[in-house]
Write a protein that holds these residues in place. Structure first.
Motif, short mmCIF file in Angstrom:
data_model
loop_
_atom_site.label_atom_id
_atom_site.label_comp_id
_atom_site.label_asym_id
_atom_site.label_seq_id
_atom_site.Cartn_x
_atom_site.Cartn_y
_atom_site.Cartn_z
N GLY A 221 50.85 45.71 -12.53
CA GLY A 221 50.38 46.51 -13.67
C GLY A 221 49.65 45.70 -14.72
O GLY A 221 49.36 46.20 -15.80
N VAL A 222 49.34 44.44 -14.40
CA VAL A 222 48.56 43.62 -15.34
C VAL A 222 47.15 43.48 -14.78
O VAL A 222 46.97 43.07 -13.62
CB VAL A 222 49.19 42.22 -15.51
CG1 VAL A 222 48.33 41.36 -16.45
CG2 VAL A 222 50.61 42.34 -16.05
N MET A 223 46.17 43.85 -15.59
CA MET A 223 44.79 43.71 -15.16
C MET A 223 44.31 42.30 -15.49
O MET A 223 44.57 41.80 -16.59
CB MET A 223 43.93 44.73 -15.90
CG MET A 223 42.83 45.25 -15.08
SD MET A 223 42.09 46.63 -15.93
CE MET A 223 40.83 45.74 -16.72
N LEU A 224 43.62 41.68 -14.56
CA LEU A 224 43.22 40.28 -14.73
C LEU A 224 41.75 40.11 -14.35
O LEU A 224 41.30 40.67 -13.35
CB LEU A 224 44.05 39.37 -13.82
CG LEU A 224 45.56 39.37 -14.05
CD1 LEU A 224 46.29 38.84 -12.81
CD2 LEU A 224 45.91 38.53 -15.27
N PHE A 225 41.02 39.36 -15.16
CA PHE A 225 39.67 38.95 -14.74
C PHE A 225 39.30 37.66 -15.44
O PHE A 225 39.92 37.26 -16.43
CB PHE A 225 38.63 40.05 -14.99
CG PHE A 225 38.45 40.47 -16.44
CD1 PHE A 225 37.60 39.78 -17.29
CD2 PHE A 225 39.12 41.59 -16.93
CE1 PHE A 225 37.42 40.18 -18.60
CE2 PHE A 225 38.95 42.01 -18.24
CZ PHE A 225 38.09 41.30 -19.09
N GLU A 226 38.27 37.04 -14.88
CA GLU A 226 37.89 35.73 -15.38
C GLU A 226 36.46 35.74 -15.86
O GLU A 226 35.61 36.40 -15.27
CB GLU A 226 38.03 34.76 -14.20
CG GLU A 226 38.00 33.32 -14.59
CD GLU A 226 38.07 32.44 -13.34
OE1 GLU A 226 38.85 32.75 -12.41
OE2 GLU A 226 37.32 31.45 -13.30
N ARG A 227 36.20 35.05 -16.94
CA ARG A 227 34.81 34.77 -17.38
C ARG A 227 34.62 33.27 -17.31
O ARG A 227 35.49 32.51 -17.71
CB ARG A 227 34.59 35.25 -18.82
CG ARG A 227 34.82 36.70 -19.09
CD ARG A 227 33.78 37.64 -18.53
NE ARG A 227 32.39 37.27 -18.73
CZ ARG A 227 31.61 37.71 -19.74
NH1 ARG A 227 32.12 38.52 -20.65
NH2 ARG A 227 30.34 37.36 -19.85
N ARG B 265 25.80 36.03 -20.13
CA ARG B 265 25.77 35.94 -18.67
C ARG B 265 26.86 35.05 -18.08
O ARG B 265 26.76 34.63 -16.93
CB ARG B 265 24.40 35.50 -18.18
CG ARG B 265 23.38 36.59 -18.38
CD ARG B 265 22.16 36.44 -17.51
NE ARG B 265 21.15 37.38 -17.95
CZ ARG B 265 21.07 38.65 -17.50
NH1 ARG B 265 21.91 39.07 -16.59
NH2 ARG B 265 20.15 39.46 -17.97
N ASP B 266 27.89 34.76 -18.84
CA ASP B 266 29.05 34.09 -18.23
C ASP B 266 29.46 34.90 -17.01
O ASP B 266 29.49 36.13 -17.07
CB ASP B 266 30.25 34.08 -19.20
CG ASP B 266 30.06 33.04 -20.30
OD1 ASP B 266 29.06 32.30 -20.26
OD2 ASP B 266 30.91 33.01 -21.21
N SER B 267 29.81 34.20 -15.96
CA SER B 267 30.14 34.97 -14.75
C SER B 267 31.41 35.78 -14.98
O SER B 267 32.25 35.45 -15.83
CB SER B 267 30.30 34.03 -13.57
OG SER B 267 31.46 33.27 -13.76
N PHE B 268 31.51 36.83 -14.23
CA PHE B 268 32.67 37.73 -14.30
C PHE B 268 33.28 37.80 -12.92
O PHE B 268 32.58 38.04 -11.94
CB PHE B 268 32.19 39.12 -14.73
CG PHE B 268 33.23 40.20 -14.56
CD1 PHE B 268 34.23 40.37 -15.52
CD2 PHE B 268 33.22 41.04 -13.45
CE1 PHE B 268 35.19 41.37 -15.36
CE2 PHE B 268 34.18 42.03 -13.30
CZ PHE B 268 35.17 42.19 -14.25
N ARG B 269 34.58 37.55 -12.86
CA ARG B 269 35.25 37.64 -11.55
C ARG B 269 36.56 38.39 -11.71
O ARG B 269 37.46 37.95 -12.43
CB ARG B 269 35.53 36.22 -11.02
CG ARG B 269 35.97 36.21 -9.56
CD ARG B 269 35.73 34.84 -8.95
NE ARG B 269 36.62 33.83 -9.50
CZ ARG B 269 37.82 33.55 -9.00
NH1 ARG B 269 38.29 34.18 -7.96
NH2 ARG B 269 38.57 32.61 -9.56
N PRO B 270 36.63 39.59 -11.09
CA PRO B 270 37.90 40.29 -11.19
C PRO B 270 38.95 39.60 -10.32
O PRO B 270 38.62 39.02 -9.29
CB PRO B 270 37.58 41.68 -10.64
CG PRO B 270 36.36 41.51 -9.81
CD PRO B 270 35.62 40.30 -10.29
#
Ligand code: NOJ
Ligand code: CA
Length: 531
Positions: free
Chosen positions: A465-471, A454-459
């Motif tokens: 052209g680089v996909m990025l998201f954060e946990r 359940r670590d948060s996910f933030r796009p």
């Protein structure tokens, strides 16, 4: 079994490894993989670090649909091995904290199953109603226009008893009549049979097609599907995904819940609408309706980002997400996006929130193999030719080491091995720390040590052209960057951190203190330093 600190349900953080046993490892030289082969290759699972192994069907079968035509649900195919071997497999996997899932095929049996033989023996047989029998249409011919997924009418005429029976797949795979409570009770006992043996759950085959419209209304034409292969030209409004099926799924779930800690994966079409109904609302249905977005959608970065977003939006309020990068039914990820990008797929698979599911060979980037015409075995390819629908290319045997038949068998493999490039086998990649196989292993370890379900996910917005998201969770903040641009990229993210994992192992543990440079096809996980 190591439990994630903030979530007790083991399957939420699990990495599930799908095995097609016929093509995994052959222990007796008949060219067909078997349980003995699985026992011999057990170290592969623990070395890689997977949490569960799901086996495609291992039951007795005439192999018209390679195991998905089951002759006896509570026995094993002789070519697969013995119950003693299966018990040993379960025990030895459990010793290693690895669960075993079987394939459960509830929709149909093989036509040589004792139930069907009884059912077709006479209209008066007590098991007649265990299958879907109907009279022909008033003007002659099949009862309605329903199509088999494998081509042609879904109805087969039975000369002996003068009626048609329904088959969503091959005519040698007659559909069970799930409206009949005795059928449901018998299938529930099949589940209990394996659960008592220690099996940890199932992948439920063709789970949305159990019931068909009782009025037998014709499926309407699909105007958008004119170019589709013939079996796809009608909308399966009445022959697929009926509301009654959801009730039967709840009953299946209740049986599985009689046993602690078990899990149900399910083959349903989550792309066709809101997958929420397959999780259930007040009454639970499946734990994990399988999500093939990563295999089905375009890998153009904005399109991929949007698909991921849409999936989360549809799932998050109902149930737990999952991601699949390979299957015995679909073109290989390495062939879809190219070998050089498989590392990116692995980074996404193991860092997006949700259960991760891979298919044997994905970890070494196995490609689809072209099958010479005279070696084609898949009934789908043979019955609906010309559309590239054959599944043999994704089912060729595993490549264990260089040498004859890549050490899959000492005999003649049941499907051709294909051309095997140097460095592409498990043994070669295990000996090379820069390999894809090692990347999969590092990522699985990283997932288990640094991420929580359940670590948060933030796009983040895609950049160039680089996909990025954060946990973000117990182990701090991690940024995942996947360079899908096709070129080198330099991003000024205004962050400091340390590279935890990269598809380029030589940069792992290096510090970032300035712009982030990503090589072509690179993906990485950055542990963000807090100020
Ligand atoms: C889905 C299975 O994955 C596929 O291989 C099979 O042909 C059909 N269901 C019919 O059981
Ligand atoms: Ca064998």
């Amino acid at each position: 079994m190591e439990q994630p600190a903030d979530d007790a349900e083991w399957w939420k953080h699990a990495v599930v490894y799908q095995v097609a046993p016929r093509s995994f490892h052959d222990s007796n030289g008949d060219g067909i993989g078997d349980l003995g082969g699985l026992l011999e290759r057990m170290d592969h699972f623990s070395w890689l670090g997977v949490d569960a192994v799901w086996l495609c069907p291992i039951y007795p079968t005439p192999n018209r649909d390679f195991g998905y035509d089951v002759s006896d649900f509570c026995a094993l195919a002789p070519e697969m091995g013995t119950m003693e071997q299966l018990d040993e497999l379960i025990a030895r996997l459990h010793e290693r904290d690895i669960r075993l899932l079987l394939d459960f095929v509830p929709n149909h049996t093989a036509d040589d199953h004792a139930w069907f033989r009884a059912s077709r023996s006479s209209r008066a047989d007590p098991q007649r109603d265990w299958y879907v029998w109907r009279d022909g249409a008033a003007n002659g011919g099949a009862p309605n226009n329903w199509l088999s997924r494998f081509g042609g009418s879904a109805w087969e005429w039975d000369e002996g008893t003068g009626q048609y029976y329904y088959h969503a797949f091959l005519k040698e795979q007659p559909d069970l009549n799930w409206y009949n409570p005795s059928v449901r009770a018998a299938m529930h006992d099949v589940l209990r049979f394996w659960l008592r043996r220690g099996v940890d759950g199932f992948r439920v085959d063709a789970a949305a097609v159990l019931a068909e419209d009782d009025l037998l209304r014709d499926d309407p034409p699909d105007p958008e599907a004119e170019e589709m292969p013939p079996p796809g030209r009608l909308k399966r409004a009445y022959s697929d995904d009926r509301p009654e099926t959801l009730g039967y799924i709840e009953e299946i779930r209740a049986v599985v819940d009689e046993f602690p800690d078990r899990v149900l994966l399910a083959e349903v079409d989550v792309a066709s609408g809101d997958p929420g109904r397959f999780y259930g609302f007040d009454t639970p249905r499946f734990h994990l309706p399988l999500n093939y977005v990563l295999l089905d959608c375009s890998w153009e970065p904005d399109a991929l980002g949007a698909e991921i977003d849409a999936y989360f939006a549809s799932v998050m309020s109902h149930g737990w997400p999952n991601w699949v990068i390979g299957s015995h039914d679909k073109p290989r990820i390495a062939s879809k996006i190219g070998y050089d990008k498989v590392g990116i797929a692995a980074v996404l698979l193991f860092t997006l929130p949700g259960t991760a599911i891979l298919y044997q060979g994905d970890e070494i980037g196995m490609p689809d193999v072209e099958i010479p015409r005279d070696r084609v075995r898949d009934p789908f390819a043979l019955r609906v030719p010309g559309f590239g629908l054959g599944r043999d290319p994704h089912r060729v045997p595993m490549r264990w080491s260089p040498g004859p038949n890549a050490d899959f068998t000492t005999g003649e493999p049941w499907l051709p091995m294909g051309a095997i490039e140097s460095g592409s086998t498990v043994a070669e990649q295990a000996a090379d720390e820069m390999s894809l196989l090692h990347l999969f292993r590092r990522l699985i370890r990283f997932r288990h040590s640094a991420l929580c379900p359940r670590d948060s996910f933030r796009p983040w917005r895609n950049q160039a052209g680089v996909m990025l998201f954060e946990r973000h969770g117990r182990a701090g903040r991690h940024l995942v960057a996947a360079n899908l641009s096709g070129g080198r990229r330099l991003l000024d993210l205004k962050l400091r951190g340390t590279v935890a994992i990269s598809t380029r192992p030589d940069r792992e543990a290096t510090r970032l203190d300035g712009p982030l440079e990503l090589k072509r096809d690179e993906a990485l996980v950055l542990h963000i330093e807090s100020d």
